[in-house]
Design a protein around this motif. Structure first.
Motif, PDB file in Angstrom:
ATOM      1  N   ALA A 249       0.832  -1.213  -0.057  1.00 21.85           N
ATOM      2  CA  ALA A 249       0.157   0.051   0.023  1.00 21.85           C
ATOM      3  C   ALA A 249       0.802   1.213   0.076  1.00 21.85           C
ATOM      4  N   SER A 250       2.101   1.342   0.865  1.00 28.30           N
ATOM      5  CA  SER A 250       2.756   2.538   0.851  1.00 28.30           C
ATOM      6  C   SER A 250       3.547   2.706  -0.561  1.00 28.30           C
ATOM      7  N   TYR A 251       3.975   1.477  -0.982  1.00 30.19           N
ATOM      8  CA  TYR A 251       4.828   1.702  -2.326  1.00 30.19           C
ATOM      9  C   TYR A 251       3.699   2.262  -3.457  1.00 30.19           C
ATOM     10  N   TRP A 252       2.563   1.583  -3.464  1.00 30.02           N
ATOM     11  CA  TRP A 252       1.462   1.948  -4.555  1.00 30.02           C
ATOM     12  C   TRP A 252       1.250   3.766  -4.250  1.00 30.02           C
ATOM     13  N   LEU A 253       1.192   4.296  -3.129  1.00 28.29           N
ATOM     14  CA  LEU A 253       0.707   5.390  -2.771  1.00 28.29           C
ATOM     15  C   LEU A 253       1.721   6.373  -3.170  1.00 28.29           C
ATOM     16  N   ILE A 254       3.157   6.041  -2.983  1.00 25.84           N
ATOM     17  CA  ILE A 254       4.169   6.799  -3.063  1.00 25.84           C
ATOM     18  C   ILE A 254       4.271   6.867  -4.481  1.00 25.84           C
ATOM     19  N   CYS A 255       4.201   5.969  -5.239  1.00 21.97           N
ATOM     20  CA  CYS A 255       4.113   6.095  -6.866  1.00 21.97           C
ATOM     21  C   CYS A 255       2.838   6.744  -7.605  1.00 21.97           C
ATOM     22  N   LEU A 256       1.711   6.725  -6.811  1.00 22.41           N
ATOM     23  CA  LEU A 256       0.505   7.556  -7.212  1.00 22.41           C
ATOM     24  C   LEU A 256       0.969   8.903  -7.060  1.00 22.41           C
ATOM     25  N   LEU A 257       1.453   9.360  -5.771  1.00 23.32           N
ATOM     26  CA  LEU A 257       1.897  10.664  -5.560  1.00 23.32           C
ATOM     27  C   LEU A 257       2.872  11.309  -6.509  1.00 23.32           C
ATOM     28  N   LEU A 258       3.651  10.698  -6.869  1.00 22.50           N
ATOM     29  CA  LEU A 258       4.716  10.902  -7.857  1.00 22.50           C
ATOM     30  C   LEU A 258       4.151  11.263  -9.193  1.00 22.50           C
ATOM     31  N   VAL A 259       3.274  10.426  -9.870  1.00 20.38           N
ATOM     32  CA  VAL A 259       2.414  10.686 -10.992  1.00 20.38           C
ATOM     33  C   VAL A 259       1.636  11.747 -10.992  1.00 20.38           C
ATOM     34  N   LEU A 260       0.920  11.899  -9.761  1.00 19.54           N
ATOM     35  CA  LEU A 260      -0.072  12.952  -9.677  1.00 19.54           C
ATOM     36  C   LEU A 260       0.828  14.356  -9.665  1.00 19.54           C
ATOM     37  N   ILE A 261       1.838  14.405  -9.064  1.00 19.78           N
ATOM     38  CA  ILE A 261       2.650  15.675  -9.149  1.00 19.78           C
ATOM     39  C   ILE A 261       3.251  16.017 -10.463  1.00 19.78           C
ATOM     40  N   ILE A 262       3.490  14.910 -11.204  1.00 20.58           N
ATOM     41  CA  ILE A 262       3.941  15.047 -12.497  1.00 20.58           C
ATOM     42  C   ILE A 262       2.890  15.588 -13.529  1.00 20.58           C
ATOM     43  N   TRP A 263       1.815  14.996 -13.244  1.00 21.54           N
ATOM     44  CA  TRP A 263       0.388  15.499 -14.020  1.00 21.54           C
ATOM     45  C   TRP A 263      -0.063  16.897 -13.691  1.00 21.54           C
ATOM     46  N   ARG A 264       0.034  17.304 -12.391  1.00 22.31           N
ATOM     47  CA  ARG A 264      -0.265  18.588 -12.067  1.00 22.31           C
ATOM     48  C   ARG A 264       0.739  19.769 -12.727  1.00 22.31           C
ATOM     49  N   VAL A 265       1.875  19.094 -12.790  1.00 18.15           N
ATOM     50  CA  VAL A 265       2.820  20.190 -13.540  1.00 18.15           C
ATOM     51  C   VAL A 265       2.725  20.080 -14.826  1.00 18.15           C
ATOM     52  N   GLY A 266       2.220  19.359 -15.535  1.00 13.68           N
ATOM     53  CA  GLY A 266       1.767  19.416 -16.880  1.00 13.68           C
ATOM     54  C   GLY A 266       2.949  18.607 -17.536  1.00 13.68           C
ATOM     55  N   LEU A 267       3.710  17.809 -16.906  1.00 17.02           N
ATOM     56  CA  LEU A 267       4.639  17.121 -17.468  1.00 17.02           C
ATOM     57  C   LEU A 267       4.474  15.548 -17.746  1.00 17.02           C
ATOM     58  N   LEU A 268       3.210  15.094 -17.902  1.00 16.66           N
ATOM     59  CA  LEU A 268       2.835  13.817 -17.896  1.00 16.66           C
ATOM     60  C   LEU A 268       2.566  13.636 -19.304  1.00 16.66           C
ATOM     61  N   GLY A 269       3.204  12.843 -20.057  1.00 19.14           N
ATOM     62  CA  GLY A 269       2.978  12.630 -21.584  1.00 19.14           C
ATOM     63  C   GLY A 269       1.787  11.470 -21.657  1.00 19.14           C
ATOM     64  N   GLN A 270       1.516  11.316 -22.889  1.00 21.05           N
ATOM     65  CA  GLN A 270       0.459  10.353 -23.279  1.00 21.05           C
ATOM     66  C   GLN A 270       0.946   8.914 -23.137  1.00 21.05           C
ATOM     67  N   LEU A 271       0.137   7.949 -23.061  1.00 22.59           N
ATOM     68  CA  LEU A 271       0.546   6.777 -23.095  1.00 22.59           C
ATOM     69  C   LEU A 271       0.507   6.209 -24.552  1.00 22.59           C
ATOM     70  N   VAL A 272       1.684   4.981 -24.503  1.00 23.40           N
ATOM     71  CA  VAL A 272       1.681   4.549 -26.009  1.00 23.40           C
ATOM     72  C   VAL A 272       0.494   4.057 -26.716  1.00 23.40           C
ATOM     73  N   PHE A 273      -0.580   3.449 -25.930  1.00 26.83           N
ATOM     74  CA  PHE A 273      -1.638   2.922 -26.540  1.00 26.83           C
ATOM     75  C   PHE A 273      -2.823   4.199 -26.979  1.00 26.83           C
ATOM     76  N   LEU A 274      -2.747   5.137 -26.311  1.00 24.30           N
ATOM     77  CA  LEU A 274      -3.385   6.389 -26.607  1.00 24.30           C
ATOM     78  C   LEU A 274      -2.779   6.996 -27.985  1.00 24.30           C
ATOM     79  N   GLN A 275      -1.767   6.968 -27.997  1.00 21.91           N
ATOM     80  CA  GLN A 275      -1.128   7.494 -29.323  1.00 21.91           C
ATOM     81  C   GLN A 275      -1.192   6.571 -30.595  1.00 21.91           C
ATOM     82  N   THR A 276      -1.473   5.521 -30.558  1.00 22.93           N
ATOM     83  CA  THR A 276      -1.899   4.779 -31.622  1.00 22.93           C
ATOM     84  C   THR A 276      -3.262   4.785 -32.020  1.00 22.93           C
ATOM     85  N   MET A 277      -4.326   5.344 -31.172  1.00 21.99           N
ATOM     86  CA  MET A 277      -5.464   5.184 -31.650  1.00 21.99           C
ATOM     87  C   MET A 277      -6.018   6.256 -32.708  1.00 21.99           C
TER      88      MET A 277
END
Length: 272
Positions: A244-272
């Motif tokens: 639970a702790s590892y998942w929570l830390i990973c989720l917080l990292l992704v949310l921080i990157i997303w909030r600052v606008g640095l999160l890129g698209q996923l590969v499968f979204l680019q192929t659609m």
């Protein structure tokens, strides 16, 4: 795993081996599906801190094992900009030009993202292998995930061959050195060394395999559908807390990157 494993009494070493798989596999899959360089870079930092602090892996051993693996990722950084089709990158500014060779900025960023992604995946895998005894991992697979024990213990016997052959190779090398056999350099000398080592190692491996098979037959291995275990494995509260702790830390990292606008698209979204 036998080569990377470092035995100590850290938090990660005391965890159930399967809990480390459940904790790291979602992060590994997410990193594999991202295209921006920021998510792999964040997971590289998180995994390094986890290995050094929670795993208590010495820094020198970490560098000696992980360094060559990370250096391999430089090949993707160097070759990827040269392998992308020019018409896909022509809209991007030119990074540098050397004669007929033109490297675009978009190609360099793509190579950087690919190299960081592969490095993060390698490091997440090393987190597990650094802190997990192969024997404990196989026993946990057999007991908790119902892998047939015939397959599990056969793999466990195969794991034991690796350090045995390494030790026998050192003995053979010492014996050759005592007898005055020189170790020259060059392709011819390398071929001669392989030929001298191959036959003794092969005979030792065959002899050890026969002894292992006889020992398993002598203990009626495989005659029963179930078996008892000296060491029992189960998920304890610390395992659930780590997942639970590892998942929570990973989720917080992704949310921080997303909030600052640095999160890129996923590969499968680019192929659609």
């Amino acid at each position: 795993m036998q080569t990377f494993y470092h035995q100590t009494s850290s938090l990660l070493h005391r965890l159930n081996p399967l809990s480390k798989i459940l904790a790291t596999v979602p992060a590994l899959l997410f990193v594999a599906l991202t295209t921006d360089p920021w998510v792999p870079l964040a997971f590289l930092g998180l995994t390094t801190i986890t290995i050094l602090i929670a795993g208590q892996i010495p820094l020198t051993r970490f560098i000696r094992i992980v360094g060559p693996l990370l250096l391999l990722t430089l090949s993707f950084l160097l070759l990827s900009p040269l392998m992308v089709r020019e018409e896909l990158m022509s809209h991007s500014p030119v990074f540098f030009q050397l004669g007929p060779l033109t490297v675009y900025q978009a190609g360099v960023l793509y190579g950087l993202s690919l190299a960081l992604r592969i490095a993060a995946i390698l490091l997440l895998s090393v987190l597990f292998t650094f802190t997990t005894d192969p024997a404990d991992f196989i026993r946990a697979l057999v007991q908790q995930w119902k892998v047939p024990y015939k397959i599990g213990y056969s793999a466990l016997a195969a794991f034991r061959f690796v350090p045995m052959l390494q030790n026998n190779l050192r003995i053979i090398q010492a014996a050759h050195k005592i007898r005055g056999i020189s170790h020259k350099r060059g392709p011819r000398a390398w071929y001669d060394q392989v030929r001298r080592y191959l036959i003794p190692l092969l005979s030792i491996a065959i002899r050890q395999a026969e002894r292992t098979a006889l020992a398993m037959d002598g203990r009626a291995f495989g005659s029963m559908s179930t078996r008892t275990y000296y060491k029992q494995y189960c998920f304890a509260s610390r395992d659930y807390l780590f997942i639970a702790s590892y998942w929570l830390i990973c989720l917080l990292l992704v949310l921080i990157i997303w909030r600052v606008g640095l999160l890129g698209q996923l590969v499968f979204l680019q192929t659609m």
